[in-house]
Scaffold this motif. Structure first.
Motif, mmCIF file in Angstrom:
data_model
loop_
_atom_site.group_PDB
_atom_site.id
_atom_site.type_symbol
_atom_site.label_atom_id
_atom_site.label_comp_id
_atom_site.label_asym_id
_atom_site.label_seq_id
_atom_site.Cartn_x
_atom_site.Cartn_y
_atom_site.Cartn_z
ATOM 1 N N UNK A 36 -6.913 21.807 84.239
ATOM 2 C CA UNK A 36 -8.002 20.867 83.978
ATOM 3 C C UNK A 36 -9.213 21.297 84.788
ATOM 4 N N UNK A 37 -10.311 21.503 84.110
ATOM 5 C CA UNK A 37 -11.548 21.952 84.736
ATOM 6 C C UNK A 37 -12.478 20.761 84.911
ATOM 7 N N UNK A 38 -12.901 20.539 86.144
ATOM 8 C CA UNK A 38 -13.862 19.492 86.463
ATOM 9 C C UNK A 38 -15.120 20.168 86.987
ATOM 10 N N UNK A 39 -16.268 19.779 86.451
ATOM 11 C CA UNK A 39 -17.556 20.272 86.948
ATOM 12 C C UNK A 39 -18.456 19.061 87.175
ATOM 13 N N UNK A 40 -19.585 19.285 87.833
ATOM 14 C CA UNK A 40 -20.557 18.221 88.048
ATOM 15 C C UNK A 40 -20.985 17.669 86.682
ATOM 16 N N UNK A 41 -21.248 16.380 86.619
ATOM 17 C CA UNK A 41 -21.595 15.757 85.338
ATOM 18 C C UNK A 41 -22.843 16.374 84.712
ATOM 19 N N UNK A 42 -23.728 16.937 85.525
ATOM 20 C CA UNK A 42 -24.940 17.576 85.001
ATOM 21 C C UNK A 42 -24.639 18.947 84.389
ATOM 22 N N UNK A 43 -23.485 19.518 84.698
ATOM 23 C CA UNK A 43 -23.128 20.862 84.219
ATOM 24 C C UNK A 43 -22.194 20.862 83.016
ATOM 25 N N UNK A 44 -21.756 19.695 82.590
ATOM 26 C CA UNK A 44 -20.784 19.654 81.489
ATOM 27 C C UNK A 44 -21.349 20.311 80.235
ATOM 28 N N UNK A 45 -22.588 20.028 79.916
ATOM 29 C CA UNK A 45 -23.212 20.619 78.729
ATOM 30 C C UNK A 45 -23.298 22.127 78.796
ATOM 31 N N UNK A 46 -23.515 22.653 79.994
ATOM 32 C CA UNK A 46 -23.584 24.107 80.166
ATOM 33 C C UNK A 46 -22.227 24.757 79.908
ATOM 34 N N UNK A 47 -21.166 24.090 80.315
ATOM 35 C CA UNK A 47 -19.817 24.647 80.151
ATOM 36 C C UNK A 47 -19.340 24.518 78.707
ATOM 37 N N UNK A 51 -22.367 23.142 70.207
ATOM 38 C CA UNK A 51 -21.246 23.065 69.266
ATOM 39 C C UNK A 51 -19.955 23.613 69.843
ATOM 40 N N UNK A 52 -19.832 23.638 71.185
ATOM 41 C CA UNK A 52 -18.601 24.053 71.831
ATOM 42 C C UNK A 52 -18.367 25.549 71.886
ATOM 43 N N UNK A 53 -19.392 26.331 71.619
ATOM 44 C CA UNK A 53 -19.216 27.783 71.569
ATOM 45 C C UNK A 53 -18.871 28.381 72.935
ATOM 46 N N UNK A 54 -19.495 27.899 73.992
ATOM 47 C CA UNK A 54 -19.204 28.432 75.329
ATOM 48 C C UNK A 54 -17.776 28.065 75.730
ATOM 49 N N UNK A 55 -17.394 26.810 75.495
ATOM 50 C CA UNK A 55 -16.035 26.372 75.826
ATOM 51 C C UNK A 55 -15.003 27.196 75.064
ATOM 52 N N UNK A 60 -10.878 31.439 74.898
ATOM 53 C CA UNK A 60 -10.408 32.688 74.311
ATOM 54 C C UNK A 60 -10.037 33.681 75.408
ATOM 55 N N UNK A 61 -10.875 33.789 76.427
ATOM 56 C CA UNK A 61 -10.589 34.707 77.530
ATOM 57 C C UNK A 61 -9.341 34.263 78.283
ATOM 58 N N UNK A 62 -9.264 32.984 78.620
ATOM 59 C CA UNK A 62 -8.127 32.472 79.401
ATOM 60 C C UNK A 62 -6.828 32.604 78.606
ATOM 61 N N UNK A 63 -6.869 32.278 77.324
ATOM 62 C CA UNK A 63 -5.658 32.330 76.503
ATOM 63 C C UNK A 63 -5.199 33.760 76.226
#
Length: 82
Positions: A36-47, A51-55, A60-63
Motif C-alpha cells: 500500500x502506497x501512501x503519499x501526501x494528499x497534494x501528491x496523489x494526482x501526480x502519482x 486517466x491513471x496512466x502514471x499509476x 507495470x514495472x512493479x508487477x
C-alpha cells in the motif's frame, strides 16, 4: 525476494513534491504480497496521473519483477494520507 518497498519508493520519489511523506506498508495474504502506497494528499494526482496512466506505468514495472512461489504482487495507491 526483491525489495519492493525500495523499488516503489525509487520510482515514486521523483514524481512527488513531498518525497519525505512517502510511506509503504506490506500486507501478505494467501495469494498476494500487497503493498500500500501512501503519499501526501497534494501528491496523489501526480502519482495517479491523467486517466491513471502514471499509476498503470508504476504497476507495470512493479508487477514485472519475478517473485518466487505462487504469490503475486499487488500495488494499492491510497488516495488519502494517514
Amino acid at each position: 525476494m526483491t525489495d519492493f518497498k525500495t523499488l516503489i519508493k525509487t520510482i515514486v520519489a521523483p514524481l512527488v513534491e513531498y518525497p519525505e511523506a512517502i510511506r509503504i506498508e506490506k500486507n501478505e495474504t494467501d495469494r498476494f504480497y500487497e503493498f500500500q502506497l501512501f503519499v501526501d494528499s497534494k501528491d496523489v494526482g501526480r502519482v495517479i496521473g491523467k486517466q491513471g496512466h502514471v499509476a498503470q506505468a508504476i504497476r507495470t514495472i512493479v508487477y514485472s519483477v519475478r517473485v518466487q512461489g505462487p504469490k503475486r504482487v499487488r500495488l494499492v495507491i491510497n488516495d488519502s494520507a494517514k
